[in-house]
Design an enzyme around this catalytic site. Structure first.
Site, mmCIF file in Angstrom:
data_model
loop_
_atom_site.group_PDB
_atom_site.id
_atom_site.type_symbol
_atom_site.label_atom_id
_atom_site.label_comp_id
_atom_site.label_asym_id
_atom_site.label_seq_id
_atom_site.Cartn_x
_atom_site.Cartn_y
_atom_site.Cartn_z
ATOM 1 N N ASP A 63 -0.331 -5.709 -10.488
ATOM 2 C CA ASP A 63 0.915 -6.283 -10.956
ATOM 3 C C ASP A 63 1.487 -5.399 -12.072
ATOM 4 O OD1 ASP A 63 2.896 -8.223 -11.151
ATOM 5 O OD2 ASP A 63 1.877 -9.152 -12.850
ATOM 6 N N THR A 96 9.082 -5.270 -11.040
ATOM 7 C CA THR A 96 8.737 -4.593 -12.295
ATOM 8 C C THR A 96 8.253 -3.169 -12.061
ATOM 9 O OG1 THR A 96 6.510 -5.524 -12.232
ATOM 10 C CG2 THR A 96 8.141 -6.755 -13.457
ATOM 11 N N THR A 97 7.405 -2.988 -11.051
ATOM 12 C CA THR A 97 6.873 -1.646 -10.787
ATOM 13 C C THR A 97 7.984 -0.727 -10.308
ATOM 14 O OG1 THR A 97 4.948 -2.839 -9.971
ATOM 15 C CG2 THR A 97 4.930 -0.463 -9.714
HETATM 16 P P1 ADP Z 1 7.240 -4.629 -7.739
HETATM 17 O O1 ADP Z 1 6.417 -4.842 -8.973
HETATM 18 O O2 ADP Z 1 8.324 -3.643 -7.974
HETATM 19 O O3 ADP Z 1 7.713 -5.904 -7.123
HETATM 20 P P2 ADP Z 1 5.423 -4.429 -5.505
HETATM 21 O O4 ADP Z 1 4.067 -3.827 -5.614
HETATM 22 O O5 ADP Z 1 5.518 -5.896 -5.370
HETATM 23 O O6 ADP Z 1 6.262 -3.898 -6.710
HETATM 24 O O7 ADP Z 1 6.126 -3.741 -4.250
HETATM 25 C C1 ADP Z 1 7.448 -4.002 -3.906
HETATM 26 C C2 ADP Z 1 7.905 -3.064 -2.829
HETATM 27 O O8 ADP Z 1 7.153 -3.253 -1.621
HETATM 28 C C3 ADP Z 1 9.357 -3.299 -2.467
HETATM 29 O O9 ADP Z 1 10.008 -2.051 -2.342
HETATM 30 C C4 ADP Z 1 9.265 -3.993 -1.130
HETATM 31 O O10 ADP Z 1 10.412 -3.782 -0.329
HETATM 32 C C5 ADP Z 1 8.044 -3.341 -0.534
HETATM 33 N N1 ADP Z 1 7.478 -4.148 0.543
HETATM 34 C C6 ADP Z 1 7.026 -5.404 0.471
HETATM 35 N N2 ADP Z 1 6.607 -5.837 1.680
HETATM 36 C C7 ADP Z 1 6.800 -4.808 2.552
HETATM 37 C C8 ADP Z 1 6.582 -4.608 3.955
HETATM 38 N N3 ADP Z 1 6.056 -5.564 4.709
HETATM 39 N N4 ADP Z 1 6.904 -3.412 4.469
HETATM 40 C C9 ADP Z 1 7.429 -2.455 3.717
HETATM 41 N N5 ADP Z 1 7.661 -2.568 2.388
HETATM 42 C C10 ADP Z 1 7.360 -3.725 1.815
#
Ligand code: ADP
Ligand code: MG
Length: 535
Positions: A63, A96-97
């Protein structure tokens, strides 16, 4: 300095000053280091970080905001990156990331621009133009997510939970988030508004994640005071009390000295009478459920149980407030103040054993917006992960409901914006053209990192994505299952538009702020001096 005379001292001795490119590079590098630290965690295929505190506590997480908060970043420019993540967490509850990674990439591109002798002021204005344009274009990419479109909202929730360890229960948790947000959504003027504070979250270790449930009402984290009290009361008339149900010293004559048996008996009798008066007061008001923030004297409990009244004691103040709002009861200090009009009502008050403790469910309340989520999971760690996942899910569903707009994820939106910004750059001309192009390139860090973290070749992926988008396929992004580019709308990867807007504006703002600094004056002993170290 000066004109040959004694140098003019502007600052106290010991003050350290770094100027021009040195200051810029140093700040930019520090901020980029922070972005790099979270980069490998981006996306569902991202890695975890193990953080060990000075006290030896270990946290394993992917996270972004948790990692950045735990890192205890000292460098002031680097801290601005932590702020970017924090803003996203506060405004969107997710992303956030991505925001930190994008800000880092904007800074990396800025170094290239500074090296080509583009002035930081030009970079700042170019980045601002680019981010404004990107947000404008973003607004045209919306996919409608109406409040009653539970299928679309569920996809938004599932996407946010993709990087959480809740596989298998994701669909169920998404469903809970959508229903909970739907229950508390209100229309204010012509806008929808969701206050997540209205959703009560109760965690209980034990059981499966799948047995987490939505309750239309309020959950108390304890059962009735006595086991012999009824387990369920229908058509509950509820009294809420904020002080202890016991005999107060002032309620018995102060002069009584308990020296002799007769006086002792008199004292006890008076106490008994006082307790009976309290119980009588509750009964006369018509209460069949008594809920107190403080303790209830055993003797009152015994009187109440004989009358079939359910009493719950030591309930947390916020829960009492929730009950008041949900059931329409007024919280009164003590029974002597209780009037029939102060009672609240609920269709049912029921105690249920959940794992090794009882919970009281107050359901069928006056206020249909009173909802609670009971989160379950095998161990404390699992329950916490369910909690964090649901927190992200509730937040993104809230944004999707409030704005009614989502965009596709998996880097698809970033690629589309990148392409549109390149067209825009041509129309800008001059030195800013290079800056806007750099911003466009920086956006591609999102799909590139998603691909890289999944063990795919980021360059190949970018080529594939660019081709698709040039062919008008607006929603094509990184398909992490197949390792190919594909339509994210078909893959159900949806994100709230607002989170994306916030990512772009916060990342750009932070980058601009850091780039514009060309003079760092740090007082003796400031953390900044320590992080630079001795000359
Ligand atoms: P953040 O802290 O920015 O929310 P995450 O580790 O939750 O980071 O990752 C978010 C990213 O992962 C977003 O760009 C989202 O579109 C991508 N993502 C989530 N699920 C999928 C999926 N099934 N296929 C491709 N990308 C995905
Ligand atoms: Mg996320």
């Amino acid at each position: 300095m000066g004109m040959g005379g004694t140098p003019i001292l502007l600052f106290e001795e010991g003050t350290k000053r770094e100027q021009g490119k040195d200051a810029q590079y140093d700040n930019i590098r520090a901020a980029m280091t922070v972005a790099d630290a979270v980069k490998s965690t981006l996306g569902p295929r991202g890695m975890d970080k193990m953080m060990i505190s000075s006290a030896g506590d270990v946290i394993i997480t992917n996270d972004g905001i948790t990692i950045l908060k735990e890192m205890d970043v000292q460098h002031p420019a680097a801290r601005m990156m932590v702020e970017v993540a924090r803003t996203l967490d506060e405004e969107a509850g997710d992303g956030t990331t991505t925001a930190a990674v994008l800000a880092g990439e904007l800074l990396k591109k800025a170094i290239g621009l500074i090296d080509s002798n583009i002035h930081p002021t030009v970079i700042a204005s170019g980045y601002r133009m680019a981010s404004e344009r990107a947000i404008e274009v973003l607004g045209t990419l919306g996919i409608a997510t109406a409040t009653d479109d539970t299928a679309a909202l569920s996809k938004v929730a599932m996407t946010a939970m993709m990087s959480k360890a809740v596989t298998g229960s994701r669909e169920h948790l998404a469903d809970l988030a959508v229903k909970a947000v739907g229950a508390v959504a209100e229309v204010v003027g012509n806008r929808r508004s969701v206050d997540l504070g209205n959703i009560q979250i109760v965690k209980r270790q034990g059981g499966s994640m799948e047995s987490s449930e939505l309750v239309q009402g309020v959950i108390l984290d304890r059962g009735p005071a006595l086991r012999s009290m009824p387990k369920a009361v229908k058509d509950a008339k509820i009294a809420l009390l904020s002080s202890a149900l016991e005999v107060r010293k002032t309620e018995v004559s102060a002069e009584i000295k308990i020296t002799e048996t007769s006086q002792r008996r008199a004292f006890l009798e008076e106490e008994e009478a006082s307790l009976r008066r309290m119980a009588g007061r509750l009964r006369r008001a018509g209460a069949n459920v008594v809920i107190s923030q403080k303790a209830i004297d055993d003797r009152i409990q015994n009187i109440l149980v004989k009358e079939g009244v359910v009493a719950v004691q030591n309930v947390k103040a916020p829960d009492l407030e929730k009950l008041s709002k949900a059931t329409g009861a007024n919280i009164v200090d003590r029974p002597s103040e209780l009037e029939p009009g102060d009672l609240g009502s609920a269709r049912s008050v029921e105690a249920r054993k959940v794992e090794d403790g009882e919970l009281t469910f107050v359901t069928g309340c006056k206020d249909p917006k009173a909802v609670a989520l009971l989160l379950r999971g095998g161990t404390a760690h699992v329950v916490d992960e369910v909690d964090r996942s649901l927190d992200d899910a509730l937040n993104v569903v809230r944004l999707a409901v409030e704005d009614g707009q989502a965009v596709t994820g998996g880097g698809s939106t970033a690629v589309e914006l990148s392409m549109r910004l390149r067209d825009y750059a041509d129309s800008v001309g001059g030195r800013e053209q290079m800056v806007v192009s750099a911003f466009a390139d920086a956006l591609e860090v999102v799909p590139a990192t998603l691909a890289e973290n999944a063990g795919l070749d980021p360059i190949d992926m970018l080529v594939e994505l660019r081709n698709a988008h040039q062919g008008g396929k607006v929603n094509v992004g990184v398909n992490l299952l197949t390792g190919k580019a594909s339509d994210m709308r078909r893959e159900n990867v949806l994100e709230p538009m607002r989170a994306n807007r916030q990512i772009i504006s916060s990342a750009a703002e932070a980058a601009i702020m850091i780039i514009r600094i060309d003079d760092v004056i740090s007082a003796k002993g400031s953390p900044r001096q320590e992080s630079i170290g001795p000359e």
